[in-house]
Design a protein around this motif. Sequence first.
Motif, mmCIF file in Angstrom:
data_model
loop_
_atom_site.group_PDB
_atom_site.id
_atom_site.type_symbol
_atom_site.label_atom_id
_atom_site.label_comp_id
_atom_site.label_asym_id
_atom_site.label_seq_id
_atom_site.Cartn_x
_atom_site.Cartn_y
_atom_site.Cartn_z
ATOM 1 N N SER A 32 -4.345 2.307 -1.142
ATOM 2 C CA SER A 32 -4.417 2.779 0.236
ATOM 3 C C SER A 32 -5.021 1.719 1.137
ATOM 4 N N PHE A 55 0.845 -1.188 0.000
ATOM 5 C CA PHE A 55 0.000 0.000 0.000
ATOM 6 C C PHE A 55 0.881 1.238 0.000
ATOM 7 N N ASN A 75 -0.268 4.199 0.693
ATOM 8 C CA ASN A 75 -0.733 5.014 1.823
ATOM 9 C C ASN A 75 -1.381 4.127 2.874
ATOM 10 N N CYS A 84 -8.380 0.549 -2.962
ATOM 11 C CA CYS A 84 -8.486 0.987 -1.571
ATOM 12 C C CYS A 84 -9.015 -0.189 -0.761
ATOM 13 N N ILE A 130 -8.370 10.348 0.495
ATOM 14 C CA ILE A 130 -8.476 9.303 -0.527
ATOM 15 C C ILE A 130 -8.983 9.882 -1.836
#
Length: 201
Positions: free
Chosen positions: A94, A44, A46, A127, A78
């Motif tokens: 993320s 990831f 983030n 995400c 995001i």
Amino acid sequence: IISGPNGGGKTLALKSFGLACILCKLGIPFPSSLEDSKPRVDFFTNVLVQIGDAQSVTDGESTLMARLNAMSSVIQQISGMVSTEPDQIQTGSSLILLDELGSGTDPTAGSAIAQAVLEKLLEYDPCRVVATTHSPQLKALSLENDQFNCATVLLKKDTADPNGLSLPTFQLKYGVIGDSYALGAAFRCMPGLPDDVLSRA
């Protein structure tokens, strides 16, 4: 969605997800008890975290407002990082870690807000969200929507304790919705609650 007993290790599991991702990102091995296969950890770009309560009396920020502000901040971050346009280059994936989702207000309203936030976050691909909750509405999401999965933390009986208290095993069982066992927690508190309070509950 991670559910399960109070004091069972839900927040610890949440932190472990984040820690494992960051360690792998830095090239640092992390301990694993998987014997039959190697652990898989996604990369990831983030890692966004909302754990704890940042309420502020001086700013007029209650527990609910602190949580709402944190969730709004995550959505804003995001939405600024990930393009929803197909011809745009993605800025990275993320991992979002949300603790005690749906708490701090009326349970029905808190769960409704939390569900809407989760659904909004899942619009941003790539995400991934890991959230802990005691909300029955949020726990049931995995039964109604295949975008959600569930897991519960496990407990074991403390055989050395005369009251047979349960201790966390620090393990997750996937595909199972956990009970909060609030009454069990009430029996464990120190100093103990009066017997008449416990029997009334």
